[in-house]
Scaffold this motif. Sequence first.
Motif, mmCIF file in Angstrom:
data_model
loop_
_atom_site.group_PDB
_atom_site.id
_atom_site.type_symbol
_atom_site.label_atom_id
_atom_site.label_comp_id
_atom_site.label_asym_id
_atom_site.label_seq_id
_atom_site.Cartn_x
_atom_site.Cartn_y
_atom_site.Cartn_z
ATOM 1 N N PHE A 77 0.816 -1.217 0.000
ATOM 2 C CA PHE A 77 0.000 0.000 0.000
ATOM 3 C C PHE A 77 0.851 1.270 0.000
ATOM 4 N N ASN A 78 1.998 1.197 0.660
ATOM 5 C CA ASN A 78 2.838 2.394 0.772
ATOM 6 C C ASN A 78 3.795 2.569 -0.397
ATOM 7 N N SER A 79 3.822 1.609 -1.267
ATOM 8 C CA SER A 79 4.811 1.720 -2.350
ATOM 9 C C SER A 79 4.463 2.913 -3.250
ATOM 10 N N ILE A 80 5.495 3.520 -3.762
ATOM 11 C CA ILE A 80 5.308 4.708 -4.611
ATOM 12 C C ILE A 80 4.450 4.373 -5.820
ATOM 13 N N GLU A 81 4.689 3.192 -6.325
ATOM 14 C CA GLU A 81 3.947 2.728 -7.501
ATOM 15 C C GLU A 81 2.428 2.745 -7.241
ATOM 16 N N VAL A 82 2.037 2.165 -6.085
ATOM 17 C CA VAL A 82 0.610 2.064 -5.764
ATOM 18 C C VAL A 82 0.035 3.439 -5.442
ATOM 19 N N ARG A 83 0.768 4.232 -4.688
ATOM 20 C CA ARG A 83 0.277 5.574 -4.329
ATOM 21 C C ARG A 83 0.108 6.436 -5.570
ATOM 22 N N ASP A 84 1.069 6.336 -6.460
ATOM 23 C CA ASP A 84 0.982 7.121 -7.703
ATOM 24 C C ASP A 84 -0.229 6.698 -8.522
ATOM 25 N N PHE A 85 -0.457 5.399 -8.537
ATOM 26 C CA PHE A 85 -1.586 4.905 -9.328
ATOM 27 C C PHE A 85 -2.912 5.415 -8.754
ATOM 28 N N THR A 86 -3.011 5.367 -7.398
ATOM 29 C CA THR A 86 -4.239 5.845 -6.726
ATOM 30 C C THR A 86 -4.485 7.306 -7.070
ATOM 31 N N ARG A 87 -3.397 8.108 -6.999
ATOM 32 C CA ARG A 87 -3.505 9.537 -7.309
ATOM 33 C C ARG A 87 -3.893 9.721 -8.781
ATOM 34 N N ASP A 88 -3.314 8.917 -9.621
ATOM 35 C CA ASP A 88 -3.583 9.030 -11.054
ATOM 36 C C ASP A 88 -5.061 8.783 -11.361
ATOM 37 N N ILE A 89 -5.611 7.693 -10.825
ATOM 38 C CA ILE A 89 -7.008 7.398 -11.188
ATOM 39 C C ILE A 89 -7.980 8.358 -10.511
ATOM 40 N N ALA A 90 -7.558 8.936 -9.369
ATOM 41 C CA ALA A 90 -8.449 9.881 -8.673
ATOM 42 C C ALA A 90 -8.818 11.054 -9.584
ATOM 43 N N GLN A 91 -7.907 11.467 -10.469
ATOM 44 C CA GLN A 91 -8.228 12.593 -11.354
ATOM 45 C C GLN A 91 -9.351 12.256 -12.314
ATOM 46 N N TYR A 92 -9.584 10.973 -12.510
ATOM 47 C CA TYR A 92 -10.679 10.561 -13.408
ATOM 48 C C TYR A 92 -11.908 10.149 -12.606
ATOM 49 N N ASN A 93 -11.933 10.535 -11.309
ATOM 50 C CA ASN A 93 -13.035 10.151 -10.417
ATOM 51 C C ASN A 93 -13.172 8.637 -10.334
ATOM 52 N N LEU A 94 -12.037 7.995 -10.113
ATOM 53 C CA LEU A 94 -12.000 6.540 -9.943
ATOM 54 C C LEU A 94 -11.240 6.228 -8.664
ATOM 55 N N GLY A 95 -11.527 5.077 -8.074
ATOM 56 C CA GLY A 95 -10.827 4.712 -6.841
ATOM 57 C C GLY A 95 -10.499 3.232 -6.800
ATOM 58 N N PRO A 96 -9.452 2.859 -6.032
ATOM 59 C CA PRO A 96 -8.997 1.467 -5.964
ATOM 60 C C PRO A 96 -9.719 0.679 -4.871
ATOM 61 N N LEU A 97 -10.374 -0.391 -5.248
ATOM 62 C CA LEU A 97 -11.074 -1.215 -4.256
ATOM 63 C C LEU A 97 -10.118 -1.765 -3.198
ATOM 64 N N TRP A 98 -8.897 -2.142 -3.628
ATOM 65 C CA TRP A 98 -7.971 -2.777 -2.678
ATOM 66 C C TRP A 98 -7.659 -1.891 -1.477
ATOM 67 N N ASP A 99 -7.783 -0.595 -1.653
ATOM 68 C CA ASP A 99 -7.546 0.333 -0.553
ATOM 69 C C ASP A 99 -8.813 0.515 0.279
ATOM 70 N N ALA A 100 -9.946 0.488 -0.393
ATOM 71 C CA ALA A 100 -11.200 0.902 0.243
ATOM 72 C C ALA A 100 -11.949 -0.218 0.947
ATOM 73 N N ILE A 101 -11.708 -1.455 0.556
ATOM 74 C CA ILE A 101 -12.611 -2.522 1.017
ATOM 75 C C ILE A 101 -12.750 -2.643 2.536
ATOM 76 N N PRO A 102 -11.687 -2.443 3.326
ATOM 77 C CA PRO A 102 -11.905 -2.578 4.779
ATOM 78 C C PRO A 102 -12.874 -1.513 5.329
ATOM 79 N N ASP A 103 -12.928 -0.336 4.680
ATOM 80 C CA ASP A 103 -13.885 0.684 5.120
ATOM 81 C C ASP A 103 -15.280 0.435 4.544
ATOM 82 N N LEU A 104 -15.312 -0.077 3.328
ATOM 83 C CA LEU A 104 -16.606 -0.293 2.682
ATOM 84 C C LEU A 104 -17.364 -1.445 3.330
#
Length: 370
Positions: free
Chosen positions: A8-35
């Motif tokens: 989760f903390n890897s630059i690769e994953v964080r960059d990807f999360t930030r990248d898709i956020a600009q398109y109003n998209l989000g990663p399930l792998w990050d969100a599922i424990p809250d959802l």
Amino acid sequence: MAEKNDFFNSIEVRDFTRDIAQYNLGPLWDAIPDLMKKEPTPQAEAYLWKYDLLKKKLVEATKIFTPERGGERRAIYFQNPGLTYRQPWGWASATQTLYAAIQLILPGETAPSHRHVQNALRYIIEGEGAYTIVQGQRVFMERGDYLITPGGLWHGHGHPGDEPMIWMDCLDIPTVFHLGGTFFENHPDHLEKPSVPDNYTAQRYEGGMVRPISDRYPQIAPVGAYKWNATEAALAGLSRFEPDPCDGYAVEYINPSNGATANPTIGAWMQKLPANFHGKAHRHTHSSIYHVHEGSGYTIINGVRFDWEKGDFFVVPNYAWHEHVASEDSYLFSCNDLPIIEKFNLERKEEYEKNNGFQTVTGEFKALLS
Ligand code: GTQ
């Protein structure tokens, strides 16, 4: 676990999360424990409002709000501090699913007739002489009465009496908001004209346990008002026997033409806790809003003691451990979202096993005073 955090903390994953956020998209792998939590962790908090404060604010509201100026009801709603995410005015939620308010009408005032898809109920706290007019029926209100206005029915209020009247409202407003289904309409007349005799449905059902043969097939609101005397008599009969270990003597208001809750989406109870009753703790998926009709005592909610007396309101959020204790003979009115929770097959219950079913008190709630 370390490996998962590294991921989760890897630059690769964080960059990807930030990248898709600009398109109003989000990663399930990050969100599922809250959802999808293991069990309910409501944002609504256990909370209590003192009646002295509520009454003071309602009286102050009479100075700044009049039906002529505001064109609406003089109601002040309960804002759960855990559900204020639509600031500055909050999202008018007492629990995740239910709105509740306290309303005051002065002699001579009217609240215009309107209809909406939200289901409403009222519980009468103080005063007499006012009526609500529902689908052409004037229903005069008295302390302890429970009234319903299921969705889609015209309703307005008038007050030919001579003292202020105060009641509680509860509606499924937050649920309807989240379902995106709201519709609202003002009546063409300011206040709808009577079209049936006053207190018509309560008279038709005066006997309590029988129904007119014309109501063989389910009606939306065969009874508009459940009178206090009948509720009190039902509880007097029930209290000759053993109380429920958690809830004392409790009855639920029902629709006599189909046996379902009186209001299709909101359940309502009146419960009697005899002096020195100490209920066992339990929790359930549904949430409740309580109003103290009479008496005093306290309720322990998730270890915190909430002292209550006549007139106070308190919220038991979803899946919160709670146990009621009465210092004197007490009556608690409550309404709940059980019918909504049941429609989604979400109701689960659990009894508190430890310590013979009694919680350990870890704190005391300090209610705001006027
Ligand atoms: O008295 O009809 O607190 O329609 C909210 C919506 C009261 C009412 C509320 C309503 C009413």
